[in-house]
Scaffold this motif. Sequence first.
Motif, PDB file in Angstrom:
ATOM      1  N   PHE A 181     -50.917  48.757 104.494  1.00 40.08           N
ATOM      2  CA  PHE A 181     -50.062  47.568 104.374  1.00 40.08           C
ATOM      3  C   PHE A 181     -48.604  47.925 104.134  1.00 40.08           C
ATOM      4  N   TYR A 182     -48.357  49.147 103.632  1.00 34.44           N
ATOM      5  CA  TYR A 182     -46.969  49.551 103.357  1.00 34.44           C
ATOM      6  C   TYR A 182     -46.084  49.474 104.602  1.00 34.44           C
ATOM      7  N   MET A 183     -46.695  49.568 105.779  1.00 38.21           N
ATOM      8  CA  MET A 183     -45.930  49.523 107.026  1.00 38.21           C
ATOM      9  C   MET A 183     -45.706  48.097 107.517  1.00 38.21           C
ATOM     10  N   ARG A 184     -46.170  47.096 106.743  1.00 40.28           N
ATOM     11  CA  ARG A 184     -45.992  45.704 107.153  1.00 40.28           C
ATOM     12  C   ARG A 184     -45.303  44.894 106.039  1.00 40.28           C
ATOM     13  N   PRO A 185     -44.064  45.256 105.704  1.00 42.51           N
ATOM     14  CA  PRO A 185     -43.390  44.549 104.600  1.00 42.51           C
ATOM     15  C   PRO A 185     -42.976  43.122 104.972  1.00 42.51           C
ATOM     16  N   ILE A 186     -43.086  42.248 103.991  1.00 45.68           N
ATOM     17  CA  ILE A 186     -42.472  40.917 104.109  1.00 45.68           C
ATOM     18  C   ILE A 186     -41.058  41.087 103.566  1.00 45.68           C
ATOM     19  N   GLU A 187     -40.133  41.349 104.459  1.00 42.53           N
ATOM     20  CA  GLU A 187     -38.812  41.820 104.042  1.00 42.53           C
ATOM     21  C   GLU A 187     -37.993  40.703 103.398  1.00 42.53           C
ATOM     22  N   GLY A 188     -37.315  41.038 102.328  1.00 41.39           N
ATOM     23  CA  GLY A 188     -36.336  40.128 101.718  1.00 41.39           C
ATOM     24  C   GLY A 188     -36.902  39.195 100.668  1.00 41.39           C
ATOM     25  N   LEU A 189     -38.196  39.225 100.463  1.00 44.46           N
ATOM     26  CA  LEU A 189     -38.806  38.339  99.473  1.00 44.46           C
ATOM     27  C   LEU A 189     -39.080  39.118  98.185  1.00 44.46           C
ATOM     28  N   THR A 190     -38.370  38.738  97.121  1.00 41.86           N
ATOM     29  CA  THR A 190     -38.517  39.438  95.848  1.00 41.86           C
ATOM     30  C   THR A 190     -38.774  38.418  94.753  1.00 41.86           C
ATOM     31  N   VAL A 191     -39.826  38.642  93.980  1.00 38.37           N
ATOM     32  CA  VAL A 191     -40.152  37.735  92.881  1.00 38.37           C
ATOM     33  C   VAL A 191     -39.829  38.459  91.574  1.00 38.37           C
ATOM     34  N   LEU A 192     -39.017  37.794  90.746  1.00 36.58           N
ATOM     35  CA  LEU A 192     -38.725  38.339  89.423  1.00 36.58           C
ATOM     36  C   LEU A 192     -39.637  37.646  88.420  1.00 36.58           C
ATOM     37  N   LEU A 193     -40.406  38.468  87.681  1.00 36.59           N
ATOM     38  CA  LEU A 193     -41.411  37.942  86.753  1.00 36.59           C
ATOM     39  C   LEU A 193     -41.098  38.369  85.333  1.00 36.59           C
ATOM     40  N   ASP A 194     -41.516  37.517  84.392  1.00 40.98           N
ATOM     41  CA  ASP A 194     -41.591  37.965  83.011  1.00 40.98           C
ATOM     42  C   ASP A 194     -42.870  38.795  82.886  1.00 40.98           C
ATOM     43  N   LEU A 195     -42.722  40.055  82.492  1.00 37.37           N
ATOM     44  CA  LEU A 195     -43.884  40.951  82.522  1.00 37.37           C
ATOM     45  C   LEU A 195     -44.898  40.582  81.441  1.00 37.37           C
ATOM     46  N   ASP A 196     -44.429  39.919  80.373  1.00 37.54           N
ATOM     47  CA  ASP A 196     -45.351  39.551  79.300  1.00 37.54           C
ATOM     48  C   ASP A 196     -46.061  38.228  79.573  1.00 37.54           C
ATOM     49  N   THR A 197     -45.305  37.259  80.088  1.00 38.39           N
ATOM     50  CA  THR A 197     -45.890  35.923  80.264  1.00 38.39           C
ATOM     51  C   THR A 197     -46.340  35.661  81.696  1.00 38.39           C
ATOM     52  N   GLN A 198     -45.997  36.551  82.607  1.00 36.04           N
ATOM     53  CA  GLN A 198     -46.258  36.377  84.044  1.00 36.04           C
ATOM     54  C   GLN A 198     -45.534  35.161  84.640  1.00 36.04           C
ATOM     55  N   GLN A 199     -44.600  34.634  83.897  1.00 38.50           N
ATOM     56  CA  GLN A 199     -43.828  33.503  84.402  1.00 38.50           C
ATOM     57  C   GLN A 199     -42.881  33.969  85.509  1.00 38.50           C
ATOM     58  N   VAL A 200     -42.825  33.193  86.595  1.00 39.13           N
ATOM     59  CA  VAL A 200     -41.872  33.499  87.658  1.00 39.13           C
ATOM     60  C   VAL A 200     -40.480  33.062  87.220  1.00 39.13           C
ATOM     61  N   ILE A 201     -39.552  34.000  87.131  1.00 33.96           N
ATOM     62  CA  ILE A 201     -38.191  33.683  86.689  1.00 33.96           C
ATOM     63  C   ILE A 201     -37.319  33.305  87.887  1.00 33.96           C
ATOM     64  N   GLN A 202     -37.540  33.995  88.988  1.00 31.96           N
ATOM     65  CA  GLN A 202     -36.654  33.789  90.140  1.00 31.96           C
ATOM     66  C   GLN A 202     -37.370  34.266  91.402  1.00 31.96           C
ATOM     67  N   ILE A 203     -37.154  33.556  92.488  1.00 30.02           N
ATOM     68  CA  ILE A 203     -37.643  34.034  93.784  1.00 30.02           C
ATOM     69  C   ILE A 203     -36.440  34.192  94.696  1.00 30.02           C
ATOM     70  N   ILE A 204     -36.224  35.411  95.158  1.00 29.26           N
ATOM     71  CA  ILE A 204     -35.164  35.624  96.150  1.00 29.26           C
ATOM     72  C   ILE A 204     -35.853  35.648  97.504  1.00 29.26           C
ATOM     73  N   ASP A 205     -35.488  34.693  98.325  1.00 29.92           N
ATOM     74  CA  ASP A 205     -36.231  34.488  99.566  1.00 29.92           C
ATOM     75  C   ASP A 205     -35.280  34.630 100.744  1.00 29.92           C
ATOM     76  N   GLU A 206     -35.084  35.853 101.158  1.00 32.61           N
ATOM     77  CA  GLU A 206     -34.181  36.112 102.278  1.00 32.61           C
ATOM     78  C   GLU A 206     -34.978  36.758 103.411  1.00 32.61           C
ATOM     79  N   GLY A 207     -34.305  37.016 104.493  1.00 36.06           N
ATOM     80  CA  GLY A 207     -34.916  37.806 105.566  1.00 36.06           C
ATOM     81  C   GLY A 207     -36.026  37.089 106.320  1.00 36.06           C
ATOM     82  N   LYS A 208     -36.002  35.753 106.289  1.00 36.83           N
ATOM     83  CA  LYS A 208     -37.068  35.022 106.979  1.00 36.83           C
ATOM     84  C   LYS A 208     -37.069  35.265 108.482  1.00 36.83           C
ATOM     85  N   ASN A 209     -35.905  35.671 108.997  1.00 34.42           N
ATOM     86  CA  ASN A 209     -35.810  35.913 110.446  1.00 34.42           C
ATOM     87  C   ASN A 209     -36.234  37.335 110.819  1.00 34.42           C
TER      88      ASN A 209
END
Lengths: 562, 562
Positions: free
Chosen positions: B67-95
């Motif tokens: 799967f490493y050769m099939r990245p969903i490019e530009g999508l990064t999720v920032l999480l709180d590592l303790d609570t697993q809460q999603v802090i931010q989703i950077i959603d770029e590179g859809k094209n």
Amino acid sequence: MMTIEDMVTATNAPLANADFNRTIVQRGVDLADLACLPISPGWYGKVEEKRRVIKVQCYIMKDTINFYMRPIEGLTVLLDLDTQQVIQIIDEGKNIPIAKATNTEYRFSSTQKNTQKINLLKPISIEQPNGPSFTIENNHLVKWANWEFHLKPDPRAGMVISQVMVQDPDTGKMRNVMYKGFTSELFVPYMDPSDAWYFKTYMDAGEYGFGLQAMPLEPLNDCPRNAYYMDGVFVAADGTPYVRSNMVCVFESYAGDIGWRHAESPITGLPIREVRPKVTLVVRMAASVANYDYIVDWEFQTDGLIRAKVGLSGILMVKGSPYVNMNQVNQNEYLYGTLLSENIIGVIHDHYVTFHLDMDIDGPSNNSFVKVNLQKEMTSPGESPRKSYLKAVRNVAKTEKDSQIKLKLYDPSEFHVINSNKKSRVGNPTGYKVVPGGTAASLLDHGDPPQKRGAFTNNQIWVTPYNESEQWAAGLFVYQSQGDDTLAVWSDRDRPIENEDIVVWYTLGFHHIPCQEDFPIMPTVSSSFEIKPVNFFESNPILNIPPNSPKDLPICKAAASA
Amino acid sequence: MMTIEDMVTATNAPLANADFNRTIVQRGVDLADLACLPISPGWYGKVEEKRRVIKVQCYIMKDTINFYMRPIEGLTVLLDLDTQQVIQIIDEGKNIPIAKATNTEYRFSSTQKNTQKINLLKPISIEQPNGPSFTIENNHLVKWANWEFHLKPDPRAGMVISQVMVQDPDTGKMRNVMYKGFTSELFVPYMDPSDAWYFKTYMDAGEYGFGLQAMPLEPLNDCPRNAYYMDGVFVAADGTPYVRSNMVCVFESYAGDIGWRHAESPITGLPIREVRPKVTLVVRMAASVANYDYIVDWEFQTDGLIRAKVGLSGILMVKGSPYVNMNQVNQNEYLYGTLLSENIIGVIHDHYVTFHLDMDIDGPSNNSFVKVNLQKEMTSPGESPRKSYLKAVRNVAKTEKDSQIKLKLYDPSEFHVINSNKKSRVGNPTGYKVVPGGTAASLLDHGDPPQKRGAFTNNQIWVTPYNESEQWAAGLFVYQSQGDDTLAVWSDRDRPIENEDIVVWYTLGFHHIPCQEDFPIMPTVSSSFEIKPVNFFESNPILNIPPNSPKDLPICKAAASA
């Protein structure tokens, strides 16, 4: 080159001189115990250098076969190499005692009584009960795995690898990599400017014949049990051919290394563990240029990599000394080396081995040399939380001076040879890169006579357009050469090298500050460099090799003697 | 370090977020095909970094295990590592299209149909029918030939070698060489400052646990048939112990190499040919930090040399790209890497592996670090026909700053650790030297946040006085560290290091510009350095080892299946 006959004759010639014999006897040495060496004189612009000359220095072979450790320090005989006439005797150092023979012996026949002191290892061996995987056709065409090349023993270079081709795993076709590769010259300057030492700046290929000095390899020890041996055929001074048996060996090596692997980590938890063993083909010779032994390996990997490796072993060239302990040495006195044993100094020296690599990436023409430089790039304000990154900047060398490379850790580059006319499926030029390993650079002054002759070591990499007459980095005639026909001279013509048939020259270097562990015989020290595919294949060329399987491995039992 | 549970939990957490799931589906990806990775965020001084955070990026596992050769490019999720809460989703590179699965598979179960395309090698194996020459007592004390050391699997360092002693061949006594040696930290900065990549500057030991990621070795392929395997015992997040089986292997290797040799050349004509084989002991582990596999070897030679070798294999971290061919790329556009296959870029990165080498030359105290610098010395007019030579100048490091070393090819040195209280018979201090091999230096800006955290790579060698709390080059707490507790900070205190118990830190580096041969899985690239006796022994410590003899070698036949 000198002939073997030149060298042997020179070592005997001083004995015909009464003055020489007198000083030997005065030093308390029996003439029958002498062992003398022929030492190439280099070139220093002196009047006596206007004919073929050689210097001879002697050692004592009494009580040891390792005469190299018993130098008669300071006695140098200058001979006419053609007439054997003694031109000059420099007779200094009479107050320097000749080191004792104690602890200098290394032959098993003499040392085996000491093996009870060590924990002997149980037998270990590389085994191939189904036989080797290579063939050698017509005693020169080697075929192994995806490789094919010619192999030739050579009196000057030692070994020549040529017409090297590798199979493309996608098309099945053999593709050109290198037209010819060989050790073009060596340069071994000693770092002692005194009368008996300043001229020791050997060029072992052009002066002594790197191949002429390559003696038969010792089966089971120089090469493993599964090795094939090849003879060299050389010419004596009178034109008679002779055979140097077992001069080169070819074998497959498996050291337990890994060709590629991947296990999935506990993060993904996928049950994946794929590993492939690494088996290589080694072509080896060992040249004994008097005291030193050079082990030269060409190693082929199935992933397309070729490694050239040089190992140094044998015996140091040492200097007699009045000292038996460093506590006798005044703090301001410099010894030019290390006190290795009582009355013996291992003099500091360098070794340079310059390889001629006539690359033919997908054919001889349209090859170019590309420096892929990694440069620190600063980001613009606000561009990124990162302030810096490394940017790869490609520079195609137009002419020779663009390819004169001094390696720099803080200005790193990759060094590609590409075929500018051939591109991969996704549009990268096909190529190989030269990958330096641990190495050393010559620091001698460029105006110093030895460095003029050894100017091919002024850079670690050079690229020249192919020229049939430019095979030998120190020039065709090296003995007493003046440095007017070296790689450095050719390269300074600055000829075009873009889209040409080009030759890469790489110099592997060692600084050697001797240590006591090098006495009385040196454990091997090795260094290497690689030429390695870079976008030459469409993808990993060993993706499809199978893993080792227990059912294929040999069934072995201990030797009957055990 | 993160726990394995931290990492696994983080990779699943984004699926609980509706926005995340929506963008995945909008990209045409089935949620069931997702494979996500936990990426340490580094530290950039942002407000959201004031708690434990992690970034998650995802790939598609459809039609390939790779799967490493099939990245969903530009999508990064920032999480709180303790609570697993999603802090931010950077959603770029859809094209940016997701690369196809074609040619990405590497498992033998899927590729074996392709083996008919290659010239298969016949079986080859290292055989020891009388058994190994080492013993392992109490599952940690390794004894082999003249060596003795402790070996420990470690969750953070991977392996720890300690209490390393070598036998003196003259006295028979075991002598201290190194109190402890281990991979203290890694630093792997990627060279792309864009939103989805700038933070990729992994510290695999302190963030992920180099040992936690070391999976069971694959017998016959990761290590040869004659290997012994050792388990690791680690602790899960809840305190439960668990066993990592076969995490480390120990084996003897014989590659056909030469321990020492000398043949007399045709010049002297003496019938001498003495050669000893080189057998080594290898201790190995392989850590799979997500995509990359690091093979770490400690190799022991009977001549007293220890080699630390790092091999890189596994799978590249790649970037999705709109391009399928380089001919689509504008000349002024920089890709931050190499187009490896359609829609996939291998991003340029470095690897640094910093070793903690707590040297104890003949005991812990009175050790000093000596730089033996080779300097060009010009001769005085009339002194010699030579104009120059190299002079060895010894400098004992007084304080830490004297030992901050940047390697320079044109200003070469040897780096000795000596016992200032112990001299050899002829009066040289006993010592070991650190011998760098091919390596790389970090060129990132010293003010760049990742380089502050990775400041232990600002030099290739450092020496510190022993301090129990200074084990980990990036500091004890590395995750989101700010670089205020690194080796660089400690060393700048400039403490005295002469005649002390000292620790040498050596950083092995690689610049990696990916090439197509690295796709879909990389052939191993290795580099190494050595620690090597220098006047530690009175003479060559393997003078007395016997040559191989045909009568001792195993008797083997082909496997029944052949």
